[in-house]
Design an enzyme around this catalytic site. Sequence first.
Site, short mmCIF file in Angstrom:
data_model
loop_
_atom_site.label_atom_id
_atom_site.label_comp_id
_atom_site.label_asym_id
_atom_site.label_seq_id
_atom_site.Cartn_x
_atom_site.Cartn_y
_atom_site.Cartn_z
N HIS A 59 16.70 32.90 45.76
CA HIS A 59 17.35 32.57 47.04
C HIS A 59 18.82 32.22 46.78
CE1 HIS A 59 17.71 31.14 51.16
NE2 HIS A 59 18.48 30.18 50.66
N ASP A 108 11.60 29.25 52.58
CA ASP A 108 12.46 28.77 51.50
C ASP A 108 12.24 27.28 51.21
OD1 ASP A 108 13.47 31.33 51.77
OD2 ASP A 108 15.13 30.67 53.04
N CYS A 130 84.72 62.53 34.97
CA CYS A 130 85.10 61.17 34.56
C CYS A 130 85.45 61.10 33.08
CB CYS A 130 84.00 60.20 34.89
SG CYS A 130 82.42 60.74 34.27
#
Length: 923
Positions: free
Chosen positions: A121, A157, A727
């Site tokens: 459970h 349970d 450049c």
Amino acid sequence: MRVPFRYHYFLQSNLRIAIIGQSNFAADVLELILERSKFQVVGVFTIPDKGSREDVLATTAASHNIPVFKFASWRRKGVPLPEVLEQYRSVKAELNVLPFCSQFIPMEVIDGARLGSICYHPSILPRHRGASAISWTLIEGDEVAGFSIFWADDGLDTGPLLLQRQTNLEPTDTLDTIYKRFLYPEGVKAMGLAVDMVADGTAPKIVQTEVGATYDPAMFKVENQQLCLAQSAVGIFNFVRGLDSVPGAVATVVLDDGTEEQVRFFGAHLYSAGPVKDGKALKLKGLAKPAWVHEGGLLIEGTDGAFVNVRRIKRGTKMINASDWFKQAEHQPITDFSEDELAKKTQLASIWQAILKAPIEGATDFFAAGAGSMDVVRLVEEVKDAFDVPLENENVFMAPVFDEFFDQLVRNLRQGSGGAGGKQVEYKGFQLKANKRDIRVPTQLFINGEFVDAEKNRVLEIVNPTDETVLCEVACASANDVDKAVQAAHKAFFGSWKQVSARQRGQLMLKLADLMEQYKEDLATIESVDSGAVYTLALKTHIGMSIDAWRYFAGWCDKIQGNTIPVNPARPNNVLTFTRKEPIGVCGLVTPWNYPLMMLSWKMAACIAAGNTCLIKPAQTCPLTALKFAELSVLAGFPPGVINVLPGKGSDAGQAVADHPLVRKLGFTGSTPIGKHIMKSCADSNLKKCSLELGGKSPLVIFADCDLDKAVKHGMSSVFFNKGENCIAAGRLFVEDRIHDEFVRRVLKDLRSMTIGDPLNRSTAHGPQNHKAHMDKLIEYCERGVAEGAKLVYGGCRVPNMKGYFFTPTVFTDVEDNMFIAQEESFGPIMIISKFNGSDVDSVMTRANRSEYGLASGVFTKDISKALSFADRIEAGTVFVNVYNKTDVAAPFGGFKQSGFGKDLGQEALNEYLKTKCVTIEY
Ligand code: NAP
């Protein structure tokens, strides 16, 4: 405790066990029990098949030749069914094990085994009795979660406890995570242990107390799944995570027309960053204030004024990101499947069929057909295996219907494998008819994967430098447009782009490079018309090297890695220290006009390979290849927001990029004065990292012992390559006095035969300057040289009787060190020659270094010692020996001194777009 003799007896002689239950959990318990040879599983009792789909417990049992019994019910009207009891009794079980059982088992069975029945459970009994114990553990905000194994009795349970286990609940836990990380794996092990304990007589029977006992409602009833919004943020958060991912908390959206739509919420987290800016209100039934749809989800304010954020919403069968609530479907369904893709559809259908054990149709919903969470894992793994695509469980939740899932898979495949790629994108553009081609060129800003007009429809006029006509008007970005692009890049960086793995990123880049290759004639034509670049050079260098850059950096994507570092251990413990190389975030790129696409590619390929998102502001005079490139990036399948292209002016759009607080890195190429200005803006705005590739005045020293033919050829190209708009152009030539006159004579001879004209003409060697202001500056530059006493031996003026910005290649000799033209860059086709004496190498080195620039340099000599000594002593980022302009995408490129810092190209360029994080772990 002494073990009673009879228990020993059972232990030695094969304890007969019946398993009663269902699901993977029960199947794993069965496998665990079977591993212990001392036990014998004599029967498995489970639920009937759903359609042709058998429960996995039955399948597992059958594979071990264990008798399987499938009962729809064990009793009718409270009375056990005799035939069911008979079958149960036939196996003569001594212990019943109930790992997970959804059926009501009669007491005749529970007590039918001599040792009784043990049952799992999922809560710490007596808290949360009932079928939905884990959900309630979360909903009620328990600090611990756990499970119990108890002796089943006729209560619900309530039987005596055998053992319990618990774990702290994490704030990030959901129903899914707590089950997967603890209740399932520990539960299976504990069931095995419990069986052992029963077998060896050590299993206790501890009577449950009623203190703290709760019996909670079952959450499989829809009325119990309704989310109450009139509670604290924590309450809302706990409820949503308690039902995440099955079945999901139910909420009701009130639409604008007053109708209501029921939805389910997933992915909740508390949100402490306060109300969101830029959210859009959404009305939820039962919530006093509006909720806010925002970038990170749906923000809900609890009654306590705190916030909870919901990331995903299920509308009907489809899971969407909450942030997309107001968006129309992002993708139109794919209709143009290839034959190969259709073959994959058949293959995918068979994977679905094997999992669902049912025929598959386009509308088959994975979950409605009975799939559970383990089926999701199986589907993801099988699809990854079959198609080699990245996939997450979430993808299944986002597209649970077969056709949608296939659509998603195909998008993924197209993106990842370099297949058909992304979609065509709509744009306003102009038709360039040139070079026997008819090319459509976008003329809008490219933001978040779409072409859009600029704020207030501002435009730039784009002029063809060859004939001075206006080619077209292009949208001109404002600071607000820049902000939109940054927001899109920011969202993509933390969203879609993060989902793309490093290897997929590389594949996207390769796909883009392939598209650039496919369109290279178009790109070169555009570049030629827009910037005046000679077509053949544009093909080879402007476009060719751009493609190379994307391919080169694509290869790096999955090789970016940190180090492990041996640091001092923190005795008595050890320490592990390692570094991670991470992308920086949103990067701004600002580029000049001399090699428009190549400057873009040098920077952007490294930036994207490192995992960043970006926006680029190309030079205002020639943004067209950048816009065509943007179109190709969509075709390649880049997610929206990763790449943004914004033509505009440096003074506003460029400045807005440098100033933006969400831009974390600026990659700039341009002039030194603007570079300095930008660096200040980077510091003042948010101290963003910057790299600056700036101007140059590169010295080229030619010794008399050189190969003169070669020196003349490279000397010419060092200055006149790309009409001097280069450049690294040699800004000053020092020629040894012994060969000076011969060198000049040969240069002039070559110049006289240089073809100047339409750059699209294949025989042209020299095209027009980029734009008028630049050409005018070159004229002024030459006038200044003459005024200062330099000897103008060729050119110095516009090409006479020719339309277009054609400037005659120019040669100055007798240039003294103190002259303006000896110190400043022209950026045009102007050769500046000074003499030196061969016995005075030191002086020429000093003169070559007497410049605030330090971009490139060159030397021609056959004397290796002289060459190496030059390479040692020259203060420049690039040194060419007996060659010039030999750059390569794998070789780092960038200047010293006021030519800037930071490298483009090569592995070093990646570091410009990465940050290093150092992680230290003590163990
Ligand atoms: P520039 O005037 O410095 O412009 C470069 C870029 O910066 C352009 O996109 C420009 O926009 C933008 N810009 C201007 N003001 C800005 C501001 N306040 N904030 C942000 N961005 C701004 O240079 P250029 O005339 O285009 O290019 C020539 C220069 O670039 C030369 O000095 C050359 O040596 C250098 N360059 C260096 C390298 C290298 O790798 N080291 C390579 C190529 C070129 P606009 O288009 O509106 O002007």
